[in-house]
Design an enzyme around this catalytic site. Structure first.
Site, short mmCIF file in Angstrom:
data_model
loop_
_atom_site.label_atom_id
_atom_site.label_comp_id
_atom_site.label_asym_id
_atom_site.label_seq_id
_atom_site.Cartn_x
_atom_site.Cartn_y
_atom_site.Cartn_z
N GLU A 2 29.57 44.32 36.19
CA GLU A 2 30.58 45.30 35.79
C GLU A 2 30.16 46.10 34.57
O GLU A 2 30.43 47.30 34.49
CB GLU A 2 31.93 44.63 35.54
CG GLU A 2 32.68 44.22 36.81
CD GLU A 2 32.16 42.94 37.43
OE1 GLU A 2 31.30 42.28 36.81
OE2 GLU A 2 32.61 42.59 38.54
N HIS A 18 43.22 36.40 38.70
CA HIS A 18 43.04 37.43 39.73
C HIS A 18 44.34 38.14 40.11
O HIS A 18 44.38 38.83 41.12
CB HIS A 18 42.49 36.81 41.02
CG HIS A 18 41.05 36.39 40.96
ND1 HIS A 18 40.65 35.21 40.41
CD2 HIS A 18 39.92 36.98 41.42
CE1 HIS A 18 39.33 35.08 40.53
NE2 HIS A 18 38.87 36.15 41.13
#
Ligand SMILES: Cc1ncc(C[n+]2csc(CCOP(=O)(O)OP(=O)(O)O)c2C)c(N)n1
Ligand SMILES: [Mg+2]
Lengths: 343, 326
Positions: free
Chosen positions: B56, B125
């Site tokens: 990322e 998440h």
């Protein structure tokens, strides 16, 4: 250096039994999606195919060495002594689960059994494991941390930063890179520079001037030998090593991601489902570590067929019991949700 | 012409159309375009559609670098929390470069991610992290709640000359709605009244719009006529539409899936407290997640998240206090 003792017959049989227990556990998790739809929510990842690496590495443990894997974490605590009942109940989101239903499949933790916890965010737990090695060093416990992570995780900054820091501080840790050839749906040849160049992933160790080796992760004895050497090095204050264990994940990455109430199950392995490579998957199945280790032990006269069968049926009974226990366990009471926010 | 489309499909439609329009738009992310069969890859080729490793920091930082040198990257990040690995790129790079260059460079990029997956994904998440980005000047945030908005906001996000965080709600992925087939661009900073009403104003985003509309139906059976407003973008934020509505209704309930102090609701409440308080006949009420991480087990998860019943009861308490002041 201490003289290396060969593994005893009992220890080899123990290793086989642990591999069978992991496999049977994961099979039962997978079957739950079919037999009890809706019981397992979220995203669940299995360790079938990784048994030889998990057990080969953990068989070297001494001094209560901690184990710290990624979110694909069911197998390790089983070997460390956590009850499969508690792990299954956690995966089912039940009150009697290992984490009381707060964490689920991706976030198992059992500090009592030297399993301090896991993260669902790729690569980040490599830093946590490195921190556990700092604790061992500062407190002079003599422990060596077993840090497991996937091939995909080596693309995170946390991997590079942690390994460099561990090398600089000479931390007692063994980095076990589980190369199962896939990160989620992506084959390693699409995302790893070493792989694309035809080099082993253990080459990454050179960037930190630490030992790096690649071993057949489907052979628990090969993994055992490599991890033992690295662990001895770490325990004697010489710092970390990187071991690439190559094996193949035998199930799909995880259950299919669906939006409730659409039911979720395990799809076919990505090799087939995404890439249409049936032969690749069939070859991997042939290299399944469990039947191979079984055959090797029988060939060497370590294991009798009757003993192998007993181990297998005991594992079946143990995991059937875990499923029944988890199914019978109640869900946690809702108001408990606010309980563990702060220590 | 409009066509029935799923929310998830509508996002893809906008991306395809915009990539056709502008050859500077590139798309990359993890676990996409894995084989030659991938439709985006087939349409736009290997140069413009790429698979990225799980990196990322590089994925987002590369987008910033590409944006200031002439591309318009869309980075598929899948889950909003994965952006946190690259917090620096998100908060301290992408939105700052234009300003620090004295207006010389621009950073046209889209960080696309799902969020709020309330389906057993546990603590790392399922979160709503838009609040963290709301106060960062230079960053824009879009959160569509319908298929049509999903398309229109994505088109606008790609055309915008600023870094845009485009957050689609996982729970809405399969929801169908009529989506304009032609070019469809929804300007940022324009709230949408999803349901007109006269008794109380409900403001919500994403999945909470759906929950609020369901609550409004229940309330209408009980004689309470709620107006439901979706700001659609949190930055820029259309406060005016909310104030106008509050002038009409006199009551405000803010529904937000985030935890209270990390919610957009808290910021909207502050704005209304300063600019719309004269219109309020009852104190503002917030319906947010409880102050916990998201627990895994279903009953725990249900307990901490806002739902229809919590919205209904909040609205009723606001309405009863409004009545008391009349
Ligand atoms: C920072 C971050 N990015 C993306 C993901 C989504 N994700 C979950 S598992 C996974 C693949 C991990 O692959 P690998 O490290 O090889 O482990 P394996 O699953 O093969 O054991 C990805 C990309 C994530 N959890 N965290
Ligand atoms: Mg992998």
């Amino acid at each position: 250096m201490r003289k290396k003792k060969a593994l005893t017959k009992d220890r080899l049989i123990w290793m086989y039994a642990q591999m069978v227990r992991i496999r049977e556990f994961e099979e039962r998790v997978k079957r739950t999606f079919v037999e009890h739809p809706g019981v397992i929510r979220g995203h669940t990842h299995l360790g079938d195919g990784a048994e030889a690496t998990i057990v080969g590495a953990l068989a070297t443990r001494a001094m209560n060495d901690p184990a710290m894997p990624s979110y694909r974490c069911h197998g390790y605590p089983l070997v460390l002594g956590t009850s499969p009942r508690k792990i299954m109940a956690e995966i089912y989101g039940r009150k009697d689960g290992l984490c009381g239903g707060f964490g689920g499949s991706m976030h198992l933790a059992d500090p009592e059994h030297h399993f301090p916890g896991t993260s669902g965010i790729i690569g980040q737990a490599i830093a946590h494991a490195t921190g556990a090695a700092l604790t061992a060093q500062v407190k002079d416990t003599g422990q060596v941390v077993h840090c497991f992570f996937g091939d995909g995780s080596t693309k995170q900054g946390a991997f590079y930063e942690s390994l460099n820091l561990a090398a600089v501080w000479r931390l007692p840790i063994v980095y076990i890179l589980e190369n199962n050839h896939y990160q989620a749906y992506t084959h390693i040849s699409l995302e790893d520079a070493n792989c694309i160049a035809g080099d082993p992933l253990s080459q990454k160790a050179q960037a930190f001037s630490m030992p790096g080796v690649t071993v057949d992760g489907t052979d628990p004895l090969k993994v055992y030998a490599a991890v033992r050497t690295a662990a001895e090095r770490a325990r004697s204050g010489k710092g970390p090593s990187l071991i690439e264990a190559k094996f193949y994940r035998l199930s799909a990455h995880g259950n299919a991601i669906t939006v409730p109430p659409v039911p979720t199950q395990f799809p076919e392995h990505e090799a087939v489902e995404v890439y249409g490579r049936k032969a690749e998957y069939a070859a991997a199945k042939k290299k399944d570590p469990i039947p191979r280790f079984r055959a090797a032990l029988i060939r060497k006269g370590v294991l009798r067929i009757a003993d192998a069968k007993r181990i297998e049926s005991e594992a079946q009974a143990e995991m059937e019991d875990a499923v029944q226990f988890a199914l019978a366990s109640p869900h946690p009471t809702p108001a408990e949700a606010v309980k563990y926010v702060y220590a | 012409m409009a066509r029935e489309m799923m929310y998830g499909e509508a996002i893809g439609a906008a991306m395809t159309e915009e990539m056709q329009r502008d050859s500077g738009v590139v798309l990359y992310g993890q676990n996409l375009a894995m084989t030659e069969r991938d439709p985006m890859l087939r349409k736009f080729g290997k140069k413009r559609v790429r698979i990225a490793p799980i990196s990322e920091t590089a994925e987002m930082g590369v987008a910033v670098g590409a944006a200031i040198t002439g591309l318009r990257p869309i980075v598929e990040l899948w889950m909003s929390e994965f952006m946190l690995v690259a917090f620096d790129q998100l908060i301290n790079e992408a939105p700052r470069l234009r300003y620090m260059s004295g207006g010389q460079v621009k950073v046209p990029l889209v960080f696309k991610a799902g969020y709020g997956f309330a389906a057993g994904w546990a603590g790392q998440h399922s979160n709503c992290i838009y609040h963290t980005m709301m106060g960062i000047p230079g960053l824009k945030i879009a959160l569509p709640s319908t298929a049509a908005d999903a398309k229109g906001l994505m088109a606008a996000a790609i055309r915008d000359d600023n870094p845009v965080v485009y957050l689609h709600h996982y729970m809405l992925t399969l929801d169908k709605g009529a989506v304009p087939e032609d070019e469809y661009v929804i300007p940022f900073g324009v709230a949408d009244v999803k349901r007109e009403g006269s008794d109380v104003t409900i403001v919500a985003t994403g999945w909470m719009v759906k929950k609020s509309l369901a609550a409004a139906e229940v309330l209408s059976q009980q004689g309470i006529n709620a107006e439901v407003i979706d700001p659609r973008t949190l930055a820029p934020l259309d406060i005016k539409t909310i104030i106008n509505s509050v002038h009409k209704t006199g009551g405000l309930v803010l529904v937000d899936q985030a935890t209270r102090h990390a919610s957009a609701a808290a910021i909207i409440a502050a704005e209304i407290a300063e600019h719309g308080s004269k219109a309020l006949k009852a104190p503002i009420k917030l319906v947010t997640a409880l102050d916990t991480s998201i627990p895994f087990s279903e009953p725990l998860e249900n307990y901490v998240l806002p739902n229809e019943e919590k919205i209904v009861s909040a609205v009723k308490s606001v309405v009863s206090r409004q009545a008391a002041t009349v």
